[in-house]
Design a protein around this motif. Structure first.
Motif, PDB file in Angstrom:
ATOM      1  N   GLU A 103      73.171  82.071 -32.845  1.00  0.00           N
ATOM      2  CA  GLU A 103      73.020  80.982 -33.790  1.00  0.00           C
ATOM      3  C   GLU A 103      72.817  79.685 -33.024  1.00  0.00           C
ATOM      4  N   GLN A 104      71.910  78.879 -33.483  1.00  0.00           N
ATOM      5  CA  GLN A 104      71.641  77.605 -32.824  1.00  0.00           C
ATOM      6  C   GLN A 104      72.477  76.515 -33.477  1.00  0.00           C
ATOM      7  N   ARG A 105      73.119  75.762 -32.633  1.00  0.00           N
ATOM      8  CA  ARG A 105      73.917  74.657 -33.178  1.00  0.00           C
ATOM      9  C   ARG A 105      73.727  73.422 -32.337  1.00  0.00           C
ATOM     10  N   THR A 106      73.751  72.294 -32.994  1.00  0.00           N
ATOM     11  CA  THR A 106      73.935  71.070 -32.221  1.00  0.00           C
ATOM     12  C   THR A 106      75.168  70.406 -32.776  1.00  0.00           C
ATOM     13  N   PHE A 107      75.913  69.786 -31.889  1.00  0.00           N
ATOM     14  CA  PHE A 107      77.159  69.196 -32.307  1.00  0.00           C
ATOM     15  C   PHE A 107      76.953  67.739 -32.646  1.00  0.00           C
ATOM     16  N   GLY A 108      77.693  67.291 -33.650  1.00  0.00           N
ATOM     17  CA  GLY A 108      77.492  65.952 -34.169  1.00  0.00           C
ATOM     18  C   GLY A 108      77.700  64.870 -33.142  1.00  0.00           C
ATOM     19  N   ARG A 109      78.913  64.482 -32.929  1.00  0.00           N
ATOM     20  CA  ARG A 109      79.187  63.358 -32.031  1.00  0.00           C
ATOM     21  C   ARG A 109      79.001  63.760 -30.579  1.00  0.00           C
ATOM     22  N   ARG A 110      79.075  62.775 -29.731  1.00  0.00           N
ATOM     23  CA  ARG A 110      79.226  63.002 -28.309  1.00  0.00           C
ATOM     24  C   ARG A 110      78.118  63.854 -27.713  1.00  0.00           C
ATOM     25  N   ARG A 111      76.886  63.551 -28.088  1.00  0.00           N
ATOM     26  CA  ARG A 111      75.812  64.319 -27.493  1.00  0.00           C
ATOM     27  C   ARG A 111      75.639  63.991 -26.027  1.00  0.00           C
ATOM     28  N   SER A 112      76.357  62.952 -25.557  1.00  0.00           N
ATOM     29  CA  SER A 112      76.233  62.587 -24.154  1.00  0.00           C
ATOM     30  C   SER A 112      77.114  63.466 -23.263  1.00  0.00           C
ATOM     31  N   LEU A 113      77.845  64.368 -23.888  1.00  0.00           N
ATOM     32  CA  LEU A 113      78.627  65.298 -23.082  1.00  0.00           C
ATOM     33  C   LEU A 113      77.733  65.949 -22.034  1.00  0.00           C
ATOM     34  N   PRO A 114      78.304  66.208 -20.882  1.00  0.00           N
ATOM     35  CA  PRO A 114      77.493  66.867 -19.859  1.00  0.00           C
ATOM     36  C   PRO A 114      76.848  68.126 -20.439  1.00  0.00           C
ATOM     37  N   ALA A 115      75.610  68.270 -20.192  1.00  0.00           N
ATOM     38  CA  ALA A 115      74.922  69.441 -20.721  1.00  0.00           C
ATOM     39  C   ALA A 115      75.341  70.657 -19.911  1.00  0.00           C
ATOM     40  N   LYS A 116      74.860  71.782 -20.337  1.00  0.00           N
ATOM     41  CA  LYS A 116      75.283  73.025 -19.694  1.00  0.00           C
ATOM     42  C   LYS A 116      74.941  73.059 -18.205  1.00  0.00           C
ATOM     43  N   THR A 117      73.927  72.283 -17.825  1.00  0.00           N
ATOM     44  CA  THR A 117      73.509  72.324 -16.425  1.00  0.00           C
ATOM     45  C   THR A 117      74.652  71.959 -15.489  1.00  0.00           C
ATOM     46  N   ALA A 144      86.200  83.296 -39.557  1.00  0.00           N
ATOM     47  CA  ALA A 144      85.460  82.191 -38.962  1.00  0.00           C
ATOM     48  C   ALA A 144      86.133  80.862 -39.272  1.00  0.00           C
ATOM     49  N   HIS A 145      86.036  79.973 -38.310  1.00  0.00           N
ATOM     50  CA  HIS A 145      86.467  78.593 -38.507  1.00  0.00           C
ATOM     51  C   HIS A 145      85.338  77.833 -39.188  1.00  0.00           C
ATOM     52  N   TRP A 146      85.692  76.782 -39.865  1.00  0.00           N
ATOM     53  CA  TRP A 146      84.689  75.923 -40.484  1.00  0.00           C
ATOM     54  C   TRP A 146      84.736  74.582 -39.772  1.00  0.00           C
ATOM     55  N   VAL A 147      83.674  74.221 -39.089  1.00  0.00           N
ATOM     56  CA  VAL A 147      83.690  72.995 -38.290  1.00  0.00           C
ATOM     57  C   VAL A 147      82.688  72.013 -38.877  1.00  0.00           C
ATOM     58  N   GLU A 148      83.224  71.130 -39.702  1.00  0.00           N
ATOM     59  CA  GLU A 148      82.397  70.180 -40.434  1.00  0.00           C
ATOM     60  C   GLU A 148      81.585  69.292 -39.481  1.00  0.00           C
TER      61      GLU A 148
END
Ligand SMILES: [Zn+2]
Length: 226
Positions: A3-17, A76-80
């Motif tokens: 499943e593809q997800r993008t997370f709301g806040r904090r997109r500046s978190l270090p990416a997977k790299t 499953a958890h529900w993550v708004e």
């Protein structure tokens, strides 16, 4: 199908790299897998997005269950806070689950079955049905009753419908014998060969995949970084 997800806040978190080990295992260019080739392309393309799952509407849909028991069960958890992609995140189901670890309780249960859906009566299609607790218990009672079960009995069909009452959704399951199917629903039962073909294509792997530690870690971090 992850499943593809993008997370709301904090997109500046270090990416997977930076957070993931550098050498992520590469797909082996080995023998043709179940996901390569044109046949698989057609099959997977047909299952993409919403087509994978059975849609239950207010009009009763005829289905034939082709599993004797659920091929997968999960909570499953529900993550708004997840903005794109599924907000429902499969719980690890152990005390190690990072979301459980921060006090979030899983909210949804699903028992997964392969079903042949007659949503389009002319073109029956294989779908994954995620049954909730109440329906799953009804199915179990039928399955374990030697007069009514097993669920994958050749002559057994069901209708499933939902009604919306205030905030609650209720599901209604009815059992129909093949001999009554045409009269009650206008749908002709499948013959043995048709059923066999669907059974050969049924899913056995979980459709709702677990997030790994790194992905869960990122998610938990966004939740705690309020
Ligand atoms: Zn959990």
């Amino acid at each position: 199908m992850p499943e593809q997800r993008t997370f709301g806040r904090r997109r500046s978190l270090p990416a997977k790299t930076t957070s993931a080990p550098k050498e992520s295992p590469k797909a082996e260019p080995g023998p043709a897998s179940e996901s390569s080739g044109w046949g698989a392309m057609d099959k997977l393309a047909g299952q993409a997005g919403g087509d994978l799952y059975l849609k239950v509407s207010e009009d009763p849909t005829v289905i034939k269950i082709i599993d004797a028991d659920p091929f997968d069960n999960y909570v499953a958890h529900w993550v708004e806070e997840i903005r794109e992609g599924s907000k429902s995140v499969r719980c690890w189901g152990t005390s190690e689950c990072p979301l459980c670890g921060i006090g979030d309780k899983p909210k949804k249960f699903a028992a997964c079955f392969n079903v042949i859906s007659f949503e389009d009566p002319e073109v029956p299609e294989l779908r994954v049905w995620e049954a909730g607790v109440k329906i799953a218990r009804q199915l179990r009672d039928i399955a374990l009753d030697e007069r009514r079960g097993p669920l994958d009995r050749a002559d057994l069909y069901f209708t499933i419908a939902r009604t919306q009452k205030a905030k609650a959704t209720e599901y209604h399951l009815e059992r129909i014998r093949a001999r009554d199917l045409a009269e009650e629903t206008g749908i002709e039962p499948l013959d043995e060969d048709e059923i066999t073909q669907f059974v050969a294509e049924r899913r056995t792997e979980p459709v709702k995949e677990l997030l790994d530690s790194a992905e869960m870690g990122d998610l938990v971090k966004t939740l705690l970084d309020d």
